[in-house]
Design a protein around this motif. Structure first.
Motif, short mmCIF file in Angstrom:
data_model
loop_
_atom_site.label_atom_id
_atom_site.label_comp_id
_atom_site.label_asym_id
_atom_site.label_seq_id
_atom_site.Cartn_x
_atom_site.Cartn_y
_atom_site.Cartn_z
N ILE A 142 0.86 -1.18 0.00
CA ILE A 142 0.00 0.00 0.00
C ILE A 142 0.91 1.24 0.00
CG2 ILE A 142 -1.82 1.27 1.20
CD1 ILE A 142 -2.73 -1.34 2.48
N ALA A 143 0.77 2.07 -1.00
CA ALA A 143 1.58 3.29 -1.13
C ALA A 143 0.73 4.49 -0.77
CB ALA A 143 2.06 3.43 -2.58
N ILE A 144 1.21 5.26 0.21
CA ILE A 144 0.48 6.46 0.65
C ILE A 144 1.39 7.67 0.42
CG2 ILE A 144 -0.72 7.59 2.57
CD1 ILE A 144 -1.95 4.93 2.12
N ASP A 145 0.99 8.55 -0.45
CA ASP A 145 1.78 9.76 -0.69
C ASP A 145 0.95 11.00 -0.40
OD1 ASP A 145 4.35 8.77 -1.78
OD2 ASP A 145 3.07 7.90 -3.34
N ALA A 149 -0.56 8.26 -11.74
CA ALA A 149 -1.73 8.29 -12.63
C ALA A 149 -2.84 7.37 -12.11
CB ALA A 149 -1.31 7.88 -14.03
N ASP A 150 -2.44 6.27 -11.45
CA ASP A 150 -3.44 5.31 -10.96
C ASP A 150 -3.69 5.43 -9.46
OD1 ASP A 150 -0.87 4.50 -10.43
OD2 ASP A 150 -1.21 2.38 -10.89
N ALA A 151 -3.37 6.60 -8.87
CA ALA A 151 -3.61 6.79 -7.43
C ALA A 151 -5.05 7.24 -7.17
CB ALA A 151 -2.63 7.81 -6.87
N HIS A 152 -5.56 6.82 -6.04
CA HIS A 152 -6.87 7.30 -5.58
C HIS A 152 -6.59 8.56 -4.74
CE1 HIS A 152 -10.88 7.19 -3.81
NE2 HIS A 152 -10.30 7.37 -2.64
N VAL A 153 -7.17 9.68 -5.11
CA VAL A 153 -6.91 10.92 -4.38
C VAL A 153 -7.91 11.04 -3.23
CG1 VAL A 153 -6.79 13.44 -4.50
CG2 VAL A 153 -5.91 12.06 -6.40
N VAL A 202 -2.19 -0.89 -3.95
CA VAL A 202 -3.09 0.23 -3.65
C VAL A 202 -2.26 1.49 -3.56
CG1 VAL A 202 -4.77 1.16 -2.01
CG2 VAL A 202 -4.52 -1.31 -2.22
N LYS A 203 -2.69 2.55 -4.22
CA LYS A 203 -2.01 3.84 -4.13
C LYS A 203 -3.03 4.89 -3.70
CE LYS A 203 1.07 2.79 -7.98
NZ LYS A 203 1.57 3.22 -9.29
N ILE A 204 -2.71 5.56 -2.62
CA ILE A 204 -3.61 6.63 -2.15
C ILE A 204 -2.79 7.91 -2.05
CG2 ILE A 204 -5.18 7.41 -0.34
CD1 ILE A 204 -5.66 4.47 0.40
N PHE A 205 -3.27 8.96 -2.67
CA PHE A 205 -2.62 10.27 -2.56
C PHE A 205 -3.48 11.11 -1.63
CE2 PHE A 205 -1.37 14.54 -3.75
CZ PHE A 205 -0.01 14.42 -3.94
N ILE A 241 -9.45 2.74 4.23
CA ILE A 241 -9.74 1.29 4.32
C ILE A 241 -10.73 0.90 3.21
CG2 ILE A 241 -10.88 -0.49 5.73
CD1 ILE A 241 -9.62 0.85 8.22
N ALA A 242 -11.72 1.77 2.98
CA ALA A 242 -12.71 1.46 1.93
C ALA A 242 -12.02 1.34 0.57
CB ALA A 242 -13.78 2.56 1.90
N GLN A 243 -11.01 2.18 0.34
CA GLN A 243 -10.29 2.11 -0.93
C GLN A 243 -9.49 0.81 -1.04
OE1 GLN A 243 -10.59 3.65 -3.60
NE2 GLN A 243 -8.83 2.81 -4.71
N VAL A 244 -8.84 0.41 0.06
CA VAL A 244 -8.09 -0.86 0.05
C VAL A 244 -9.05 -2.01 -0.22
CG1 VAL A 244 -6.61 -2.43 1.38
CG2 VAL A 244 -6.33 0.05 1.63
N GLU A 245 -10.21 -1.97 0.43
CA GLU A 245 -11.19 -3.06 0.26
C GLU A 245 -11.71 -3.12 -1.17
OE1 GLU A 245 -11.92 -5.55 2.37
OE2 GLU A 245 -10.22 -4.67 3.43
N ARG A 246 -11.88 -1.96 -1.80
CA ARG A 246 -12.33 -1.94 -3.20
C ARG A 246 -11.33 -2.70 -4.07
NH1 ARG A 246 -14.86 3.04 -2.27
NH2 ARG A 246 -12.96 4.25 -2.42
N VAL A 247 -10.03 -2.47 -3.78
CA VAL A 247 -9.00 -3.13 -4.58
C VAL A 247 -8.95 -4.62 -4.24
CG1 VAL A 247 -6.51 -3.24 -5.00
CG2 VAL A 247 -7.65 -1.02 -4.81
#
Ligand code: DC
Length: 208
Positions: free
Chosen positions: A3-6, A179-183, A125-128, A199-205
């Motif tokens: 899981i990448a968090i930027d 480009a494929d990060a969830h903001v 998972v990438k979350i910005f 967590i909801a974003q990780v679960e979606r993936v």
């Protein structure tokens, strides 16, 4: 799973990363600490941040097992970290450690500025994480005052804007969403809301 968090300074990415790691039982690496440790080693030795050879030497000698988080998390060290982080050889010296950390068997959460773009471009998972500069300044001022530091919100905002500009405009691994990060904009969210959204974003993936 990786899981990448930027995100920029004081966006809430560190708290979100820590909470995600706890929730899933994964290892967590706050990569900002690596750059902070380089900067602090140089400052402690009385050397200058623009002495590139010295800064690179410090990056090659960084030992994450010896980190004292409280000493690294000061405002001054954060500023200095943003300066040394713009040196390509410093980033190169810290690259392998981060990639090896990401390969942890149980799963890993890494937070920083270039995790989804450079360190782990294949992260699951990438979350910005972002928030308005004013909200970030408000949060950081509260944090600094809680630590007993005398902080003025206007000064903190000016520092945040300067640091954002430096981190976004550097030539190597600048701060920007993959480009494929969830903001995830946390401006109007409290910490529980922000963690739940992550967590909801990780679960979606995971359920894809
Ligand atoms: O996340 P932080 O505030 O601890 O980071 C301090 C500085 O380190 C930040 O301004 C830029 C740099 N940094 C970086 O360039 N790349 C990372 N992956 C993490 C931090």
């Amino acid at each position: 799973m990786i899981i990448a968090i930027d995100g920029p300074a004081a966006s809430g990415k560190g708290t979100i990363a820590r909470r995600l790691a706890k929730h899933y039982g994964f290892s967590h690496l706050d990569t900002g600490l690596l750059y902070r440790a380089v900067a602090k080693a140089v400052l402690d030795a009385g050397d200058k941040l623009d002495d590139r050879a010295r800064v690179i030497e410090a990056a090659l000698a960084v030992d994450p097992t010896q980190f004292d988080e409280a000493q690294l998390k000061t405002h001054a060290v954060g500023e200095a970290a943003s300066i040394v982080a713009a040196i390509p050889d410093v980033r190169a010296a810290l690259f392998n450690f981060q990639q090896e950390f990401a390969a942890a068997e149980r799963g890993a959460v890494l937070d920083g500025r270039d995790i989804g773009t450079v360190i782990c471009p294949h992260a699951d998972v990438k979350i910005f994480v972002t928030a308005s500069p004013e909200e970030r300044a408000r949060r950081r001022t509260i944090e600094l005052r809680a630590l007993g530091q005398d902080a003025r919100e206007a000064d903190v905002l000016a520092d945040i804007l300067r640091r954002d500009e430096r981190d976004r405009s550097r030539a190597v691994a600048p701060l920007h969403p993959a480009a494929d990060a969830h903001v995830l904009d946390t401006t109007k969210l409290d910490i529980e809301g922000a963690v739940a959204a992550a967590i909801a974003q990780v679960e979606r993936v995971r359920t894809r």
